[in-house]
Enzyme design. Sequence first.
Site, short mmCIF file in Angstrom:
data_model
loop_
_atom_site.label_atom_id
_atom_site.label_comp_id
_atom_site.label_asym_id
_atom_site.label_seq_id
_atom_site.Cartn_x
_atom_site.Cartn_y
_atom_site.Cartn_z
CB CYS A 63 -60.63 -33.11 -36.86
SG CYS A 63 -59.65 -32.12 -37.59
CG MET B 298 -60.54 -38.26 -40.25
SD MET B 298 -61.26 -36.29 -40.94
CE MET B 298 -60.55 -35.72 -39.41
CD GLU C 227 -52.53 -41.40 -45.72
OE1 GLU C 227 -52.60 -42.52 -46.79
OE2 GLU C 227 -52.97 -40.37 -45.96
CE1 TYR D 168 -52.96 -46.18 -39.90
CE2 TYR D 168 -53.24 -45.11 -41.58
CZ TYR D 168 -53.17 -45.89 -40.19
OH TYR D 168 -54.05 -44.37 -39.61
CD1 TRP E 99 -45.99 -33.52 -35.51
CD2 TRP E 99 -44.40 -32.56 -36.65
NE1 TRP E 99 -46.12 -34.01 -36.50
CE2 TRP E 99 -44.81 -33.07 -37.44
CE3 TRP E 99 -42.74 -32.73 -36.74
CZ2 TRP E 99 -44.79 -33.43 -38.46
CZ3 TRP E 99 -42.84 -32.91 -38.49
CH2 TRP E 99 -44.44 -32.89 -39.42
NE ARG F 237 -55.97 -42.25 -48.47
CZ ARG F 237 -56.54 -40.86 -48.22
NH1 ARG F 237 -57.59 -40.35 -47.64
NH2 ARG F 237 -55.56 -39.92 -47.59
CD GLN G 258 -56.84 -25.33 -31.36
OE1 GLN G 258 -55.63 -24.51 -33.15
NE2 GLN G 258 -57.24 -24.95 -30.73
CG HIS H 193 -50.43 -41.33 -39.61
ND1 HIS H 193 -51.01 -40.54 -40.31
CD2 HIS H 193 -51.37 -42.92 -39.69
CE1 HIS H 193 -52.62 -41.46 -40.08
NE2 HIS H 193 -52.57 -41.59 -40.25
#
Length: 671
Positions: A343, A27, A166, A168, A577, A216, A341, A254
């Site tokens: 992080c 993270m 994710e 990338y 969203w 990952r 909120q 994402h």
Amino acid sequence: MSAYPHLSSPVTIGNITLPNRTVMGSMHLGLEEHPQGFERMAAFYAERVRGGTSLIVTGGIGPNEAGALTQGGATMTSEQDVEKHRLVTDAVHEAGGHIIMQLLHGGRYSTHPDLVAPSALQAPINCFSPRAMTAEEIESTIVAFGEAAKLALEAGYDGVEVMGSEGYLINEFCSPATNQRDDEWGGTSEKRRAFALAVTEQVRSALGPDALLSYRISVADLVPHGMSVGETLELAQQLEPLGVDMFVTGIGWHEARVPTIATSVPRAAFIDFTEALHSVATIPVVATNRINTPEVAEEILSAGRADLVALARPLLADPEFAGKATRGEGDRINTCIACNQACLDHIFAGKVASCLVNPRAGRETELVLLPTRTKRSVAVVGGGVAGMAAATSAASRGFAVTLFEARDSVGGQFDMAMRIPGKEEFTETIRYFLGELDRHGVTVKLGAQATTNDLENFDEVIIATGVSPRIPALPGVDLPHVASYAQVLRGEHTAGERVVILGAGGIGFDTAEFLTQKGPSHALDAAAFRESWGITEDPTVPGAVGKPQAVESARAVTMLQRKATKAGAGLGLTTGWIHRAEMQRRGVRTMVGVQYDEIVAEGIRVTVEGEQQLIEADTVVLCTGQESVITLAHELDALGRSYHLIGGAKLAGELDAKRAIREGTEVAAAL
Ligand code: NAP
Ligand code: SF4
């Protein structure tokens, strides 16, 4: 025996034996680019290792400038980088843990002008458009991954993780949605995987045979035209022989328009995808996404659906998660409520990550709760989260604390939030604080409206009396079919079938979700959640996702706002969203730029673009903000008595649980 025997049992990955199965998943912390970031990161990770985490995976570090996530974002390309990272690896090793560095090339998600991707296709969530990589750039990027892996070892890391999920760069190469090349790096499923395989081979060769290599892997892209699960499993089977020691699963790009980590996502909602990988892999598989309690982790591991669990946000919320689980103290864990909120919303705003329920996260060196030398008495007035944070923090320092709460239960705004479908997790924060109040011997007085007399003999007074709903001065606001959101959420007022909500802030949206909910909350039913969002485990479906379904609504709701801006514009960066999509799925009508003329028995008369109209409603709900409850503070002022004012009582305009808990903790730290 531990209450969580599988979670607490050792496991060997590559050449490393870990004492338990809790891994800190990667993270980004925002400290990677901060002036004193590496010192703070060292303290942050070391605290999690001392708390029992067996293996740390760092936030993503770019293998070259183009792969950095931001302009000037963290890379591992020089001896200076090696020196900075050594602070972190030394701290983790001194604390008795293991740490690997994640190598992440941002691809088309990088937010700087020199971004590159397999094809020149702009990501819908990025204002920068990428350039397609040349064949030479692809080769040099593969080499850069190997060089960065070597530097990581030099910096003391126990190995590296290759970020292949994710959305990338590596994931972009694998997916037909983002790779439209027709050379040796695209055109067929096999060729699209070639970059991932080449990078992995290069990294293993750079690491040598002993260091840990994690990959990952995106087990569900959740974007249209993405990789199918079948293709992912083929990729995994090709990666293993290249020397990968473990797979960490990634869920959703994402840009996916399916919630994957928000609080409305059921716990372990995507475990079926991890299990599919586990069934073909012969190396350890690490499950991720919405695993926030030891019970959920134990269930996954004991059912043989994965070998380890990776937690990221839950370890921000409680650095001692793994230790508490091992000691059978699961009920003492400060649970991550998946609000994002403090992080992810911080990270996406370019700030350092922290945690709403644990403001010490990321500030381990600054916000320290030291034992007090003089045991003074402290009164805390108000049992919302600000008051409970102040009371428990002060008591943990050794003060004699009494908490006064006017209602017959603690929780304040959280007591209402937890009633919203999709916010059930908020009960965990109340459970945690109740346990801490008890453990630290706080005297809790419920149903106690504190007066100035009650506070006379305390050395310190903390006022955390919170807020009350704002009642706007509108004609007709006293009519019987008008209620505040608090009355509706607490069940003190039953809404009719046609509802008008005044105010389209966070609480307007929450109240609309509450009022339109029909049947059980999907946040508590993973199968219903997946079906509702069009997620499928069919291994042939590209991206593992179809169309989201409409949601049957319990009521016809119209939400109004006076401003002409988009409704919900102030909602969380990473979650707004989802709330807006949910309103659409539930058929909630939103109107902005509305002037409220008069509430009448039939509904509300408004003027929109100069035209008067009646919006018919059986119930009008006021979600028009809050006002500080501050009478007691004014009474103390009149007596010339000093006090500390925190949370909503201090500032209602930006009523915010993150600020409330932070102020409660800070005031206690400073006593
Ligand atoms: P808010 O976001 O400030 O929204 C209040 C709403 O009331 C606005 O739509 C405002 O817009 C309207 N309003 C304000 N004064 C008014 C008046 N005198 N008469 C009529 N309308 C008035 O506050 P909130 O919705 O109560 O939320 C409180 C805090 O909790 C916020 O910080 C919010 O972000 C946070 N929260 C967030 C979430 C989430 O992100 N999901 C959920 C719950 C709460 P107009 O003036 O334009 O009408
Ligand atoms: Fe979890 Fe919210 Fe804390 Fe992030 S801020 S770690 S989502 S509780």
